[in-house]
Write an enzyme that holds these catalytic residues in place. Sequence first.
Site, PDB file in Angstrom:
ATOM      1  N   HIS A  17      82.683 103.424  -0.168  1.00 39.54           N
ATOM      2  CA  HIS A  17      82.751 101.959  -0.144  1.00 39.54           C
ATOM      3  C   HIS A  17      82.931 101.461   1.298  1.00 39.54           C
ATOM      4  O   HIS A  17      82.307 100.490   1.706  1.00 39.54           O
ATOM      5  CB  HIS A  17      83.949 101.456  -0.958  1.00 39.54           C
ATOM      6  CG  HIS A  17      83.919 101.781  -2.421  1.00 39.54           C
ATOM      7  ND1 HIS A  17      84.953 102.393  -3.074  1.00 39.54           N
ATOM      8  CD2 HIS A  17      82.971 101.575  -3.363  1.00 39.54           C
ATOM      9  CE1 HIS A  17      84.663 102.540  -4.347  1.00 39.54           C
ATOM     10  NE2 HIS A  17      83.454 102.065  -4.566  1.00 39.54           N
ATOM     11  N   LYS A  41      86.362  99.608 -18.038  1.00 34.53           N
ATOM     12  CA  LYS A  41      87.133 100.633 -17.317  1.00 34.53           C
ATOM     13  C   LYS A  41      88.629 100.377 -17.446  1.00 34.53           C
ATOM     14  O   LYS A  41      89.055  99.223 -17.477  1.00 34.53           O
ATOM     15  CB  LYS A  41      86.752 100.621 -15.830  1.00 34.53           C
ATOM     16  CG  LYS A  41      85.342 101.102 -15.576  1.00 34.53           C
ATOM     17  CD  LYS A  41      85.032 101.133 -14.093  1.00 34.53           C
ATOM     18  CE  LYS A  41      83.603 101.594 -13.853  1.00 34.53           C
ATOM     19  NZ  LYS A  41      83.219 101.495 -12.439  1.00 34.53           N
ATOM     20  N   ARG A  90      73.704 104.826  -4.555  1.00 32.28           N
ATOM     21  CA  ARG A  90      73.992 106.204  -4.150  1.00 32.28           C
ATOM     22  C   ARG A  90      72.868 107.164  -4.503  1.00 32.28           C
ATOM     23  O   ARG A  90      72.580 108.089  -3.780  1.00 32.28           O
ATOM     24  CB  ARG A  90      75.292 106.686  -4.812  1.00 32.28           C
ATOM     25  CG  ARG A  90      76.519 105.985  -4.285  1.00 32.28           C
ATOM     26  CD  ARG A  90      77.672 106.168  -5.212  1.00 32.28           C
ATOM     27  NE  ARG A  90      77.340 105.632  -6.527  1.00 32.28           N
ATOM     28  CZ  ARG A  90      78.045 105.814  -7.611  1.00 32.28           C
ATOM     29  NH1 ARG A  90      79.125 106.547  -7.566  1.00 32.28           N
ATOM     30  NH2 ARG A  90      77.688 105.267  -8.757  1.00 32.28           N
ATOM     31  N   SER A 128      84.694 106.766  -7.477  1.00 30.68           N
ATOM     32  CA  SER A 128      86.156 106.721  -7.552  1.00 30.68           C
ATOM     33  C   SER A 128      86.656 107.651  -8.655  1.00 30.68           C
ATOM     34  O   SER A 128      87.648 108.365  -8.472  1.00 30.68           O
ATOM     35  CB  SER A 128      86.631 105.287  -7.810  1.00 30.68           C
ATOM     36  OG  SER A 128      86.284 104.476  -6.727  1.00 30.68           O
TER      37      SER A 128
HETATM   38  N1  COA Z   1      80.481 104.916  -2.455  1.00 26.87           N
HETATM   39  C1  COA Z   1      81.256 105.539  -3.340  1.00 26.87           C
HETATM   40  N2  COA Z   1      81.348 105.170  -4.622  1.00 26.87           N
HETATM   41  C2  COA Z   1      80.622 104.117  -4.992  1.00 26.87           C
HETATM   42  C3  COA Z   1      79.789 103.418  -4.140  1.00 26.87           C
HETATM   43  C4  COA Z   1      79.728 103.870  -2.805  1.00 26.87           C
HETATM   44  N3  COA Z   1      78.960 103.281  -1.906  1.00 26.87           N
HETATM   45  N4  COA Z   1      79.178 102.425  -4.812  1.00 26.87           N
HETATM   46  C5  COA Z   1      79.624 102.484  -6.067  1.00 26.87           C
HETATM   47  N5  COA Z   1      80.496 103.512  -6.172  1.00 26.87           N
HETATM   48  C6  COA Z   1      81.171 103.958  -7.383  1.00 26.87           C
HETATM   49  C7  COA Z   1      82.365 103.122  -7.729  1.00 26.87           C
HETATM   50  O1  COA Z   1      83.540 103.679  -7.156  1.00 26.87           O
HETATM   51  C8  COA Z   1      82.354 103.229  -9.219  1.00 26.87           C
HETATM   52  O2  COA Z   1      82.943 104.469  -9.553  1.00 26.87           O
HETATM   53  P1  COA Z   1      83.802 104.600 -10.873  1.00 26.87           P
HETATM   54  O3  COA Z   1      82.907 104.240 -12.015  1.00 26.87           O
HETATM   55  O4  COA Z   1      84.168 106.013 -10.820  1.00 26.87           O
HETATM   56  O5  COA Z   1      84.946 103.656 -10.682  1.00 26.87           O
HETATM   57  C9  COA Z   1      80.907 103.348  -9.622  1.00 26.87           C
HETATM   58  O6  COA Z   1      80.265 103.786  -8.455  1.00 26.87           O
HETATM   59  C10 COA Z   1      80.279 102.088 -10.084  1.00 26.87           C
HETATM   60  O7  COA Z   1      80.445 101.147  -9.076  1.00 26.87           O
HETATM   61  P2  COA Z   1      79.979  99.652  -9.246  1.00 26.87           P
HETATM   62  O8  COA Z   1      78.562  99.571  -9.624  1.00 26.87           O
HETATM   63  O9  COA Z   1      80.436  98.925  -8.047  1.00 26.87           O
HETATM   64  O10 COA Z   1      80.680  99.220 -10.560  1.00 26.87           O
HETATM   65  P3  COA Z   1      82.060  98.659 -10.735  1.00 26.87           P
HETATM   66  O11 COA Z   1      82.473  98.925 -12.099  1.00 26.87           O
HETATM   67  O12 COA Z   1      82.956  99.145  -9.665  1.00 26.87           O
HETATM   68  O13 COA Z   1      81.773  97.084 -10.558  1.00 26.87           O
HETATM   69  C11 COA Z   1      80.943  94.908 -11.186  1.00 26.87           C
HETATM   70  C12 COA Z   1      80.814  96.416 -11.378  1.00 26.87           C
HETATM   71  C13 COA Z   1      82.382  94.528 -10.946  1.00 26.87           C
HETATM   72  C14 COA Z   1      80.142  94.513  -9.977  1.00 26.87           C
HETATM   73  C15 COA Z   1      80.408  94.213 -12.451  1.00 26.87           C
HETATM   74  O14 COA Z   1      81.083  94.747 -13.581  1.00 26.87           O
HETATM   75  C16 COA Z   1      80.636  92.708 -12.413  1.00 26.87           C
HETATM   76  O15 COA Z   1      79.889  91.989 -11.784  1.00 26.87           O
HETATM   77  N6  COA Z   1      81.670  92.202 -13.126  1.00 26.87           N
HETATM   78  C17 COA Z   1      81.979  90.782 -13.210  1.00 26.87           C
HETATM   79  C18 COA Z   1      81.576  90.216 -14.601  1.00 26.87           C
HETATM   80  C19 COA Z   1      80.101  89.892 -14.620  1.00 26.87           C
HETATM   81  O16 COA Z   1      79.611  89.035 -13.925  1.00 26.87           O
HETATM   82  N7  COA Z   1      79.383  90.615 -15.485  1.00 26.87           N
HETATM   83  C20 COA Z   1      77.959  90.467 -15.637  1.00 26.87           C
HETATM   84  C21 COA Z   1      77.246  91.372 -14.644  1.00 26.87           C
HETATM   85  S1  COA Z   1      75.501  91.288 -14.861  1.00 26.87           S
END
Ligand code: COA
Length: 160
Positions: A17, A41, A90, A128
């Site tokens: 991140h 989650k 990724r 994560s």
């Molecule tokens: N390096 C390391 N890990 C990374 C990464 C990077 N560059 N990019 C993503 N990851 C990991 C994250 O740590 C996460 O790991 P985990 O599942 O083990 O925790 C995983 O990849 C998924 O990451 P991400 O796609 O960022 O998902 P998220 O669950 O962390 O976040 C939101 C998703 C918050 C952006 C999405 O749920 C959201 O927009 N929520 C708000 C409600 C909403 O509007 N919903 C409608 C969306 S269409």
Amino acid sequence: MITAIYPGSFDPVTNGHLDIIKRSAKTFDKVIVAIAQNPNKTPMFTIEERMDFLKRVINGLPNVEVDHFDGLLVDYVKEKDAHVIIKGLRAISDFEYEFQMALMNRKLDSDIETLFMMTSYKYSFLSSSMMKEVGKLGGCIAELVPDAILPDVLKRLKSV
Ligand code: COA
């Protein structure tokens, strides 16, 4: 001035991140790292702990802020007067889910653009959850988690 929102769970922030945050900070005038509640989650760290971790690791990046939000991402982006969402990609496996989210967000608000940044090769395997699993089982996570928060993360992983 272009403000970009980098949303995610950040449970906790990893070096993957941080790589995206640093590169976004060079590309946009202002970057807001926004912690979202992902209903699918169960987080290990509270919002306050995740905010604190992020604030410590962005220390020295003057155009980066940390925040959190409830509700829809597009509503938050509008509230911040921004038009750009940054997401890290990724691997090909991220693409389908990210594509769906980007299109849904565009349907909800066509003024908002989602831009994808390729994660650095050395973090392309990192998430994560995987980091937490390795840490809980006693594996070395020193290169995966920023130094500033490593002791706190290790302490929590040992206590669960
Ligand atoms: N390096 C390391 N890990 C990374 C990464 C990077 N560059 N990019 C993503 N990851 C990991 C994250 O740590 C996460 O790991 P985990 O599942 O083990 O925790 C995983 O990849 C998924 O990451 P991400 O796609 O960022 O998902 P998220 O669950 O962390 O976040 C939101 C998703 C918050 C952006 C999405 O749920 C959201 O927009 N929520 C708000 C409600 C909403 O509007 N919903 C409608 C969306 S269409």
